[in-house]
Design an enzyme around this catalytic site. Structure first.
Site, mmCIF file in Angstrom:
data_model
loop_
_atom_site.group_PDB
_atom_site.id
_atom_site.type_symbol
_atom_site.label_atom_id
_atom_site.label_comp_id
_atom_site.label_asym_id
_atom_site.label_seq_id
_atom_site.Cartn_x
_atom_site.Cartn_y
_atom_site.Cartn_z
ATOM 1 N N ARG A 35 -23.256 -0.733 25.212
ATOM 2 C CA ARG A 35 -22.732 0.160 26.267
ATOM 3 C C ARG A 35 -21.541 -0.463 26.979
ATOM 4 O O ARG A 35 -20.592 0.219 27.356
ATOM 5 C CB ARG A 35 -23.843 0.511 27.251
ATOM 6 C CG ARG A 35 -24.829 1.525 26.662
ATOM 7 C CD ARG A 35 -26.004 1.853 27.570
ATOM 8 N NE ARG A 35 -26.804 2.943 27.010
ATOM 9 C CZ ARG A 35 -28.084 3.156 27.322
ATOM 10 N NH1 ARG A 35 -28.703 2.350 28.185
ATOM 11 N NH2 ARG A 35 -28.750 4.164 26.771
ATOM 12 N N ARG B 284 -14.947 4.602 19.049
ATOM 13 C CA ARG B 284 -15.914 4.888 20.117
ATOM 14 C C ARG B 284 -17.069 5.726 19.560
ATOM 15 O O ARG B 284 -18.243 5.435 19.804
ATOM 16 C CB ARG B 284 -15.215 5.652 21.247
ATOM 17 C CG ARG B 284 -15.968 5.779 22.555
ATOM 18 C CD ARG B 284 -17.114 6.716 22.531
ATOM 19 N NE ARG B 284 -17.768 6.681 23.845
ATOM 20 C CZ ARG B 284 -18.895 7.301 24.123
ATOM 21 N NH1 ARG B 284 -19.540 7.963 23.180
ATOM 22 N NH2 ARG B 284 -19.438 7.241 25.330
ATOM 23 N N LYS C 156 -31.754 1.663 19.101
ATOM 24 C CA LYS C 156 -32.861 2.518 19.552
ATOM 25 C C LYS C 156 -33.975 2.573 18.502
ATOM 26 O O LYS C 156 -35.164 2.588 18.839
ATOM 27 C CB LYS C 156 -32.331 3.920 19.882
ATOM 28 C CG LYS C 156 -31.414 3.918 21.105
ATOM 29 C CD LYS C 156 -30.810 5.289 21.386
ATOM 30 C CE LYS C 156 -29.945 5.250 22.633
ATOM 31 N NZ LYS C 156 -29.274 6.550 22.885
ATOM 32 N N ASN D 7 -29.705 10.228 26.384
ATOM 33 C CA ASN D 7 -29.968 9.641 27.710
ATOM 34 C C ASN D 7 -29.028 10.354 28.681
ATOM 35 O O ASN D 7 -27.855 9.974 28.830
ATOM 36 C CB ASN D 7 -29.695 8.138 27.688
ATOM 37 C CG ASN D 7 -30.049 7.488 29.018
ATOM 38 O OD1 ASN D 7 -29.827 8.074 30.081
ATOM 39 N ND2 ASN D 7 -30.616 6.287 28.956
ATOM 40 N N GLU E 270 -25.115 9.686 30.098
ATOM 41 C CA GLU E 270 -24.008 10.619 29.844
ATOM 42 C C GLU E 270 -23.336 11.027 31.152
ATOM 43 O O GLU E 270 -22.106 11.097 31.244
ATOM 44 C CB GLU E 270 -24.543 11.860 29.113
ATOM 45 C CG GLU E 270 -24.973 11.574 27.686
ATOM 46 C CD GLU E 270 -25.440 12.831 26.957
ATOM 47 O OE1 GLU E 270 -26.215 12.692 25.998
ATOM 48 O OE2 GLU E 270 -25.022 13.945 27.330
ATOM 49 N N THR F 139 -20.606 11.461 19.004
ATOM 50 C CA THR F 139 -21.335 10.178 19.009
ATOM 51 C C THR F 139 -22.807 10.426 18.708
ATOM 52 O O THR F 139 -23.429 9.717 17.903
ATOM 53 C CB THR F 139 -21.190 9.492 20.386
ATOM 54 O OG1 THR F 139 -19.803 9.285 20.674
ATOM 55 C CG2 THR F 139 -21.905 8.137 20.407
ATOM 56 N N GLU G 239 -25.273 9.295 15.651
ATOM 57 C CA GLU G 239 -26.579 8.655 15.854
ATOM 58 C C GLU G 239 -27.659 9.369 15.043
ATOM 59 O O GLU G 239 -28.442 8.739 14.331
ATOM 60 C CB GLU G 239 -26.950 8.682 17.343
ATOM 61 C CG GLU G 239 -26.097 7.786 18.218
ATOM 62 C CD GLU G 239 -26.580 7.740 19.665
ATOM 63 O OE1 GLU G 239 -25.773 8.037 20.566
ATOM 64 O OE2 GLU G 239 -27.754 7.417 19.890
HETATM 65 C C1 LIG Z 1 -24.375 6.129 23.444
HETATM 66 C C2 LIG Z 1 -25.647 6.421 23.777
HETATM 67 O O1 LIG Z 1 -26.329 7.466 23.213
HETATM 68 C C3 LIG Z 1 -26.105 8.819 23.671
HETATM 69 C C4 LIG Z 1 -24.650 9.108 23.736
HETATM 70 C C5 LIG Z 1 -23.955 8.809 24.875
HETATM 71 C C6 LIG Z 1 -22.451 8.846 24.861
HETATM 72 O O2 LIG Z 1 -21.886 9.241 23.821
HETATM 73 O O3 LIG Z 1 -21.849 8.437 25.890
HETATM 74 C C7 LIG Z 1 -24.624 8.451 26.069
HETATM 75 C C8 LIG Z 1 -26.000 8.484 26.131
HETATM 76 C C9 LIG Z 1 -26.804 9.018 25.021
HETATM 77 O O4 LIG Z 1 -27.091 10.376 25.209
HETATM 78 C C10 LIG Z 1 -26.371 5.617 24.794
HETATM 79 O O5 LIG Z 1 -27.602 5.818 24.906
HETATM 80 O O6 LIG Z 1 -25.709 4.778 25.467
#
Ligand SMILES: C=C(O[C@@H]1C=C(C(=O)O)C=C[C@H]1O)C(=O)O
Length: 273
Positions: A20, A169, A180, A206, A210, A255, A259
């Site tokens: 992150r 990104r 995860k 999450n 977000e 993103t 995942e």
């Molecule tokens: C990247 C993640 O996975 C998901 C994607 C996110 C994003 O693209 O910013 C943020 C939270 C999650 O819904 C994360 O959990 O940090």
């Protein structure tokens, strides 16, 4: 050109806080490239296939001028091993298949499991059709500025930087997904075996993170997009709303797609298959 991961240990590479932190750092990279691009008009001609013919044997590929600049850059960058990095995904993979490296190959830690997930085609379409028209409205009071042929090359060069930083990104989603999966293996094994994409999407989502991403981006865009010399002129380097919309409607959804699709392939060749 080497990876933004700067070769961390496998444990560090899969630490969610570390990942992150990299995503937050990439926000700055994306923003500054977008600010560079936003100084030029949309110049829609450079996105029209064949509108600017280039006589180098690529005419039958149906490329736009921007496609040609991006594809040419990727062929050069492939030689200096950009696409050996696990966080780099080409927009024209067919153009770099036989490229010879001019640097010795690097040994990256084996962190991700084998997968063929790549969303660069969708990303480029979204960038040209939705993101860029919104970003380039800046400085013209919401209207499209007249084309500037003298900026065709600069605009395409800025597009390459924007697309490559957005791709990194978005494909970082693979590291998020693997992290995860390792945290909640049984939960994800059940969802993957059931081919429950919605269940996987719910499990990786999450919403609090977000929300933080969008709030932080709006602040950064207002901070980086402001210019002390332009206060009161109504002219900005970039509109916060355009950046928030880009992340809300395109970057975060892509993103999460990365995942989900990475996890859908995660059990291949493992004891769970
Ligand atoms: C990247 C993640 O996975 C998901 C994607 C996110 C994003 O693209 O910013 C943020 C939270 C999650 O819904 C994360 O959990 O940090």
């Amino acid at each position: 050109m080497d990876s933004a991961l700067d070769l961390p240990s496998p444990n560090e590479a899969l630490s969610l806080p570390h990942i992150r932190a990299q995503l937050i750092r990439l926000e700055d990279t994306v923003l500054f490239h977008l600010i560079e691009r936003a100084q030029f008009p949309l110049n829609s001609t450079i996105y029209q296939p064949g509108a600017i013919p280039i006589d180098d044997g690529t005419a039958d590929l149906g490329l736009s001028f921007m496609d040609w600049v991006l594809r040419s850059q990727e062929q050069l960058q492939a030689k200096i091993r950009r696409y050996q990095s696990p966080d780099e995904y080409s927009f024209f993979p067919d153009a770099i298949i036989d490229v010879q490296l001019v640097l010795p190959a690097l040994k990256y830690p084996e962190v991700l499991y084998a997968n063929d997930v790549c969303v660069t085609t969708d990303l480029k379409s979204r960038y040209v059709e939705s993101i860029l028209p919104n970003v380039c409205k800046v400085n013209a009071g919401g209207k499209e500025r007249a084309e500037a042929q003298e900026n065709y090359g600069s605009a395409a060069t800025a597009d390459v930087n924007c697309l490559q930083s957005l791709s990194r990104r978005i494909h970082f989603g693979k590291f998020v997904a693997e992290s995860k999966f390792q945290q909640e293996t049984d939960r994800f094994v059940k969802l993957i075996k059931a081919e429950d994409r919605q269940g996987i999407d719910d499990a990786i989502t999450n919403s609090a993170v977000e929300k933080q991403v969008l709030e932080r981006l709006k602040k950064k865009a207002e901070m980086y997009g402001a210019d002390p010399n332009l206060v009161g002129t109504g002219v900005r380097k970039i509109e916060g709303e355009a950046v928030v919309a880009m992340y809300r409607d395109h970057v975060i959804p892509l993103t999460k797609e990365v995942e989900v699709e990475y996890l859908m392939q995660r059990l291949r060749g493992t004891e769970w298959e």
